[in-house]
Each structure stands twice: as C-alpha cells, then as structure tokens.
Motif scaffolding. Structure first.
Motif, PDB file in Angstrom:
ATOM      1  N   LEU A 118       1.211  -1.365   0.038  1.00 31.07           N
ATOM      2  CA  LEU A 118       0.308   0.226  -0.608  1.00 31.07           C
ATOM      3  C   LEU A 118       0.689   1.151   0.331  1.00 31.07           C
ATOM      4  CD1 LEU A 118      -2.800  -1.089   2.445  1.00 31.07           C
ATOM      5  CD2 LEU A 118      -3.106  -0.207   0.176  1.00 31.07           C
ATOM      6  N   PHE A 119       2.233   1.266   0.481  1.00 36.30           N
ATOM      7  CA  PHE A 119       2.662   1.928   0.824  1.00 36.30           C
ATOM      8  C   PHE A 119       4.380   2.503  -0.600  1.00 36.30           C
ATOM      9  CE2 PHE A 119       1.901   1.062   4.892  1.00 36.30           C
ATOM     10  CZ  PHE A 119       2.033   2.269   5.561  1.00 36.30           C
ATOM     11  N   PHE A 120       3.559   1.899  -1.232  1.00 39.21           N
ATOM     12  CA  PHE A 120       4.974   1.838  -2.783  1.00 39.21           C
ATOM     13  C   PHE A 120       4.156   1.503  -4.476  1.00 39.21           C
ATOM     14  CE2 PHE A 120       7.042  -0.426   0.472  1.00 39.21           C
ATOM     15  CZ  PHE A 120       7.409   0.654   1.437  1.00 39.21           C
ATOM     16  N   SER A 121       2.626   1.030  -4.004  1.00 35.30           N
ATOM     17  CA  SER A 121       2.216   0.926  -4.967  1.00 35.30           C
ATOM     18  C   SER A 121       0.480   1.530  -5.452  1.00 35.30           C
ATOM     19  CB  SER A 121       2.082  -0.389  -5.895  1.00 35.30           C
ATOM     20  OG  SER A 121       1.540  -1.234  -5.063  1.00 35.30           O
ATOM     21  N   GLY A 122       0.659   1.384  -3.713  1.00 37.32           N
ATOM     22  CA  GLY A 122      -1.042   2.720  -3.962  1.00 37.32           C
ATOM     23  C   GLY A 122      -2.105   1.818  -3.415  1.00 37.32           C
ATOM     24  N   GLY A 123      -3.109   2.569  -3.030  1.00 36.34           N
ATOM     25  CA  GLY A 123      -5.274   1.140  -2.906  1.00 36.34           C
ATOM     26  C   GLY A 123      -4.946   0.099  -2.833  1.00 36.34           C
ATOM     27  N   LEU A 124      -6.570  -0.162  -2.702  1.00 31.40           N
ATOM     28  CA  LEU A 124      -7.183  -1.242  -2.528  1.00 31.40           C
ATOM     29  C   LEU A 124      -6.948  -2.450  -3.738  1.00 31.40           C
ATOM     30  CD1 LEU A 124     -10.093  -0.051  -0.708  1.00 31.40           C
ATOM     31  CD2 LEU A 124      -7.783  -0.445   0.637  1.00 31.40           C
ATOM     32  N   GLY A 125      -6.364  -1.914  -4.750  1.00 31.42           N
ATOM     33  CA  GLY A 125      -6.473  -2.455  -5.584  1.00 31.42           C
ATOM     34  C   GLY A 125      -4.994  -3.478  -5.411  1.00 31.42           C
ATOM     35  N   SER A 126      -3.896  -3.045  -5.553  1.00 30.07           N
ATOM     36  CA  SER A 126      -2.756  -3.602  -5.196  1.00 30.07           C
ATOM     37  C   SER A 126      -2.751  -4.081  -3.935  1.00 30.07           C
ATOM     38  CB  SER A 126      -1.919  -1.915  -4.731  1.00 30.07           C
ATOM     39  OG  SER A 126      -0.724  -2.487  -4.528  1.00 30.07           O
ATOM     40  N   LEU A 127      -3.311  -3.284  -2.333  1.00 28.25           N
ATOM     41  CA  LEU A 127      -3.269  -4.716  -1.662  1.00 28.25           C
ATOM     42  C   LEU A 127      -4.105  -5.493  -1.928  1.00 28.25           C
ATOM     43  CD1 LEU A 127      -3.802  -4.794   1.269  1.00 28.25           C
ATOM     44  CD2 LEU A 127      -5.629  -3.567   1.209  1.00 28.25           C
ATOM     45  N   LEU A 128      -4.805  -6.279  -2.779  1.00 28.18           N
ATOM     46  CA  LEU A 128      -5.847  -7.577  -3.098  1.00 28.18           C
ATOM     47  C   LEU A 128      -5.160  -8.499  -3.992  1.00 28.18           C
ATOM     48  CD1 LEU A 128      -8.445  -9.380  -3.290  1.00 28.18           C
ATOM     49  CD2 LEU A 128      -9.112  -7.551  -5.324  1.00 28.18           C
ATOM     50  N   LEU A 129      -3.734  -7.206  -5.197  1.00 25.58           N
ATOM     51  CA  LEU A 129      -3.319  -8.443  -5.813  1.00 25.58           C
ATOM     52  C   LEU A 129      -1.655  -8.422  -5.148  1.00 25.58           C
ATOM     53  CD1 LEU A 129      -3.880  -6.083  -8.810  1.00 25.58           C
ATOM     54  CD2 LEU A 129      -5.045  -8.183  -8.655  1.00 25.58           C
ATOM     55  N   THR A 130      -1.258  -7.595  -4.777  1.00 28.98           N
ATOM     56  CA  THR A 130      -0.485  -8.465  -4.285  1.00 28.98           C
ATOM     57  C   THR A 130      -0.459  -9.124  -2.791  1.00 28.98           C
ATOM     58  OG1 THR A 130      -0.143  -6.593  -2.367  1.00 28.98           O
ATOM     59  CG2 THR A 130       1.003  -6.432  -4.680  1.00 28.98           C
ATOM     60  N   SER A 131      -1.595  -9.180  -2.092  1.00 26.77           N
ATOM     61  CA  SER A 131      -1.649 -10.000  -0.873  1.00 26.77           C
ATOM     62  C   SER A 131      -2.349 -11.837  -1.281  1.00 26.77           C
ATOM     63  CB  SER A 131      -3.006  -9.782  -0.461  1.00 26.77           C
ATOM     64  OG  SER A 131      -2.731  -8.689   0.267  1.00 26.77           O
ATOM     65  N   ILE A 132      -2.613 -11.531  -2.645  1.00 30.60           N
ATOM     66  CA  ILE A 132      -3.005 -13.211  -3.737  1.00 30.60           C
ATOM     67  C   ILE A 132      -1.197 -13.704  -4.028  1.00 30.60           C
ATOM     68  CG2 ILE A 132      -3.391 -13.737  -5.828  1.00 30.60           C
ATOM     69  CD1 ILE A 132      -5.799 -11.627  -5.491  1.00 30.60           C
ATOM     70  N   PHE A 133      -0.472 -12.133  -4.047  1.00 34.45           N
ATOM     71  CA  PHE A 133       0.958 -12.955  -4.632  1.00 34.45           C
ATOM     72  C   PHE A 133       1.611 -13.855  -2.891  1.00 34.45           C
ATOM     73  CE2 PHE A 133       5.624 -12.133  -6.180  1.00 34.45           C
ATOM     74  CZ  PHE A 133       5.573 -13.038  -6.706  1.00 34.45           C
ATOM     75  N   GLY A 134       1.497 -13.094  -2.371  1.00 33.77           N
ATOM     76  CA  GLY A 134       1.664 -13.084  -0.639  1.00 33.77           C
ATOM     77  C   GLY A 134       1.240 -14.199   0.010  1.00 33.77           C
ATOM     78  N   VAL A 135      -0.067 -14.734  -0.429  1.00 32.62           N
ATOM     79  CA  VAL A 135      -0.408 -16.322   0.289  1.00 32.62           C
ATOM     80  C   VAL A 135       0.019 -17.129  -0.792  1.00 32.62           C
ATOM     81  CG1 VAL A 135      -2.211 -17.373  -0.147  1.00 32.62           C
ATOM     82  CG2 VAL A 135      -2.665 -15.257   0.859  1.00 32.62           C
ATOM     83  N   LEU A 136       0.318 -16.918  -2.288  1.00 34.54           N
ATOM     84  CA  LEU A 136       0.625 -17.957  -2.754  1.00 34.54           C
ATOM     85  C   LEU A 136       2.658 -18.606  -2.053  1.00 34.54           C
ATOM     86  CD1 LEU A 136      -0.750 -16.798  -6.441  1.00 34.54           C
ATOM     87  CD2 LEU A 136      -0.743 -18.919  -5.135  1.00 34.54           C
ATOM     88  N   LEU A 137       3.234 -17.299  -2.119  1.00 37.23           N
ATOM     89  CA  LEU A 137       4.564 -17.093  -1.442  1.00 37.23           C
ATOM     90  C   LEU A 137       4.710 -18.057  -0.178  1.00 37.23           C
ATOM     91  CD1 LEU A 137       6.467 -14.065  -3.050  1.00 37.23           C
ATOM     92  CD2 LEU A 137       6.492 -16.365  -4.248  1.00 37.23           C
ATOM     93  N   ALA A 138       3.667 -17.179   0.541  1.00 38.43           N
ATOM     94  CA  ALA A 138       3.951 -18.090   1.853  1.00 38.43           C
ATOM     95  C   ALA A 138       3.018 -20.071   1.738  1.00 38.43           C
ATOM     96  CB  ALA A 138       2.791 -17.331   2.854  1.00 38.43           C
ATOM     97  N   ALA A 139       2.630 -20.101   1.086  1.00 42.61           N
ATOM     98  CA  ALA A 139       1.727 -21.832   0.837  1.00 42.61           C
ATOM     99  C   ALA A 139       2.961 -22.456   0.117  1.00 42.61           C
ATOM    100  CB  ALA A 139      -0.013 -21.635  -0.419  1.00 42.61           C
ATOM    101  N   GLY A 140       3.951 -21.897  -0.381  1.00 38.68           N
ATOM    102  CA  GLY A 140       4.865 -22.496  -1.126  1.00 38.68           C
ATOM    103  C   GLY A 140       5.496 -22.492   0.329  1.00 38.68           C
ATOM    104  N   TYR A 141       6.498 -21.575   1.334  1.00 41.04           N
ATOM    105  CA  TYR A 141       6.906 -21.755   1.938  1.00 41.04           C
ATOM    106  C   TYR A 141       6.311 -22.330   2.943  1.00 41.04           C
ATOM    107  CZ  TYR A 141      10.388 -20.170   5.352  1.00 41.04           C
ATOM    108  OH  TYR A 141      10.961 -20.157   6.731  1.00 41.04           O
ATOM    109  N   GLU A 142       5.333 -22.529   3.848  1.00 38.54           N
ATOM    110  CA  GLU A 142       4.791 -23.682   4.095  1.00 38.54           C
ATOM    111  C   GLU A 142       4.838 -25.049   4.022  1.00 38.54           C
ATOM    112  OE1 GLU A 142       3.072 -24.500   7.750  1.00 38.54           O
ATOM    113  OE2 GLU A 142       3.419 -22.300   7.463  1.00 38.54           O
ATOM    114  N   ARG A 143       4.336 -24.716   3.173  1.00 36.56           N
ATOM    115  CA  ARG A 143       4.516 -26.489   1.620  1.00 36.56           C
ATOM    116  C   ARG A 143       6.144 -27.189   1.619  1.00 36.56           C
ATOM    117  NH1 ARG A 143       1.535 -30.265   2.459  1.00 36.56           N
ATOM    118  NH2 ARG A 143       2.217 -31.150   0.755  1.00 36.56           N
ATOM    119  N   THR A 144       6.862 -26.232   1.932  1.00 35.97           N
ATOM    120  CA  THR A 144       8.309 -26.554   1.345  1.00 35.97           C
ATOM    121  C   THR A 144       9.421 -26.591   3.128  1.00 35.97           C
ATOM    122  OG1 THR A 144       9.219 -24.824   0.454  1.00 35.97           O
ATOM    123  CG2 THR A 144       7.727 -26.798  -0.649  1.00 35.97           C
ATOM    124  N   ASN A 145       9.214 -25.309   3.229  1.00 38.79           N
ATOM    125  CA  ASN A 145      10.000 -24.689   4.650  1.00 38.79           C
ATOM    126  C   ASN A 145      11.069 -24.995   4.219  1.00 38.79           C
ATOM    127  OD1 ASN A 145      10.319 -24.172   7.151  1.00 38.79           O
ATOM    128  ND2 ASN A 145      11.363 -26.212   7.826  1.00 38.79           N
TER     129      ASN A 145
END
Length: 220
Positions: free
Chosen positions: A174-201
C-alpha cells in the motif's frame, strides 16, 4: 500477530530509509552503466527489508531463515511455478473487475518484463539475474517469509500463517504502489509465496517464485 505486524511496519520504514540512502548509490551506478542502474532502481526498497531481517536474525540468535535454503524438491519446483503462473493468472482475472468495484491498480516498478530487457541487452543478463535472484528477492523473502512467517508460527496454524502473512505482505505494498487494488493483488501473491514456503519449509521456493515473476512478467 502483533510482532509480525510490527516487523512489517519496520520493513516499510526501513524501505523508505533505503530509498533515501540507496538512491544516490544507484544513481552513481547508473551514471557509469545506465542499464544496470535502471535495473537497480526497480529494487530500491529491498535493502531496507534485508536490514530488518538481518537485525531480527541477530536479535534472535537461535534462528536463521537462511538455513532453510535448500535445493527445491519436485514439490518445491511445482510451488515455484504456481507462484509465478498462478499470480499472473490472478492479476489477469482480477484487474478487469477492479474498476467495477471502484478500485484501481498501478505498478510500483518498471512495466517492462525483465526478460525483454535482457533479450534486447544480453550484456546485462548475468548482473541482472544476480541482482534479482541472489540479492533483492532473497532480501524481501528473508523478511516476509523467513522472519514474519516465523513470528506468526506460535500464534497461528498453517492456514492462518499463510493468510495473515500474505495480507501483511500485501499491506506493505500500500505504501509503494498504493490503493486497495494493489493490496488485494499483492496479498494474493503473498498467500501463494507463503503457501509454498509453508509446504516446503524451503526459502528458495518463494525467492525463486518472486524473482521469477519479476523476470517473466511486468512488475505488480
């Protein structure tokens, strides 16, 4: 969860400090080698993230996410691919809907995929790949997966860590690209990255997926 939010906030503050401190350095590089300087300017906040991660590792003393750097398994490779392709599919699916709900989305970096830059300027391929895969993506992932994810572990189960960690990653944008749209999209990316890390450690999985997206697609 408060600790994870505090570390995310520290990451944001350190990133702004990084902009102030690193920008003149990258400007010096750009004066000597324009293409490399232009590439570096797309990753000016990552040194701040890396600094916060390094301070946390030093403070904890008994935990170092860099010890979780391993050669990816077959499942890890699959999660890398899912992170890159899955996020691009999400961007393409969600972006047309944003104006319908009163939201917008703008990139916070270069809008040219890096592979196109490398194709046009092969002399920058090696330093460019090192910058993305060896320096900048590891700095960001060391904080938002290696550190924030670790802080969430005592308080939340697997699904909670993935969702909350992904949302904190999106909130930072939100502080670098701004807007709720950015929050939504980058949160999706964050979930995918976190899921991959959680599954594989394995920290290599989100690092490769993150830098792989930078390489193949345009900045989010």
């Amino acid at each position: 969860m408060g600790g994870a939010a505090a570390l995310t906030a520290l990451g944001v503050m350190a990133a702004f400090a990084s902009i102030v401190v690193i920008d003149p350095l990258f400007g010096t590089v750009e004066a000597e080698w324009t293409l490399l300087g232009e590439l570096l300017n797309n990753y000016i906040v990552q040194p701040g993230f890396g600094l916060v991660a390094a301070c946390y590792i030093w403070w904890r003393d008994d935990y170092n996410p860099l010890e979780r750097i391993q050669v990816p398994s077959f499942e890890g490779v699959a999660w890398i691919g899912l992170g890159v392709i899955g996020y691009e599919l999400a961007v393409r699916a969600v972006t047309p809907i944003l104006p319908l709900i009163g939201l917008s989305h703008s990139a916070h970096g270069d809008t040219t995929a890096k592979w196109r830059v490398f194709f046009d300027h092969p002399e920058i391929i090696v330093p460019g790949l090192v910058v993305m895969f060896v320096i900048m993506a590891p700095m960001e992932e060391a904080l938002y997966r290696g550190v924030v994810h670790d802080v969430l572990e005592p308080a939340l189960g697997s699904l909670g860590r993935v969702l909350v960690g992904g949302f904190l990653f999106g909130g930072m944008h939100l502080f670098f690209s701004g807007g709720l749209g950015s929050l939504l999209l980058t949160s999706i990316f964050g979930v995918l990255l976190a899921a991959g890390y959680e599954r594989t450690n394995n920290l290599v999985v989100p690092i490769m997926a993150h830098a792989g997206y930078w390489l193949i697609f345009t900045s989010f």
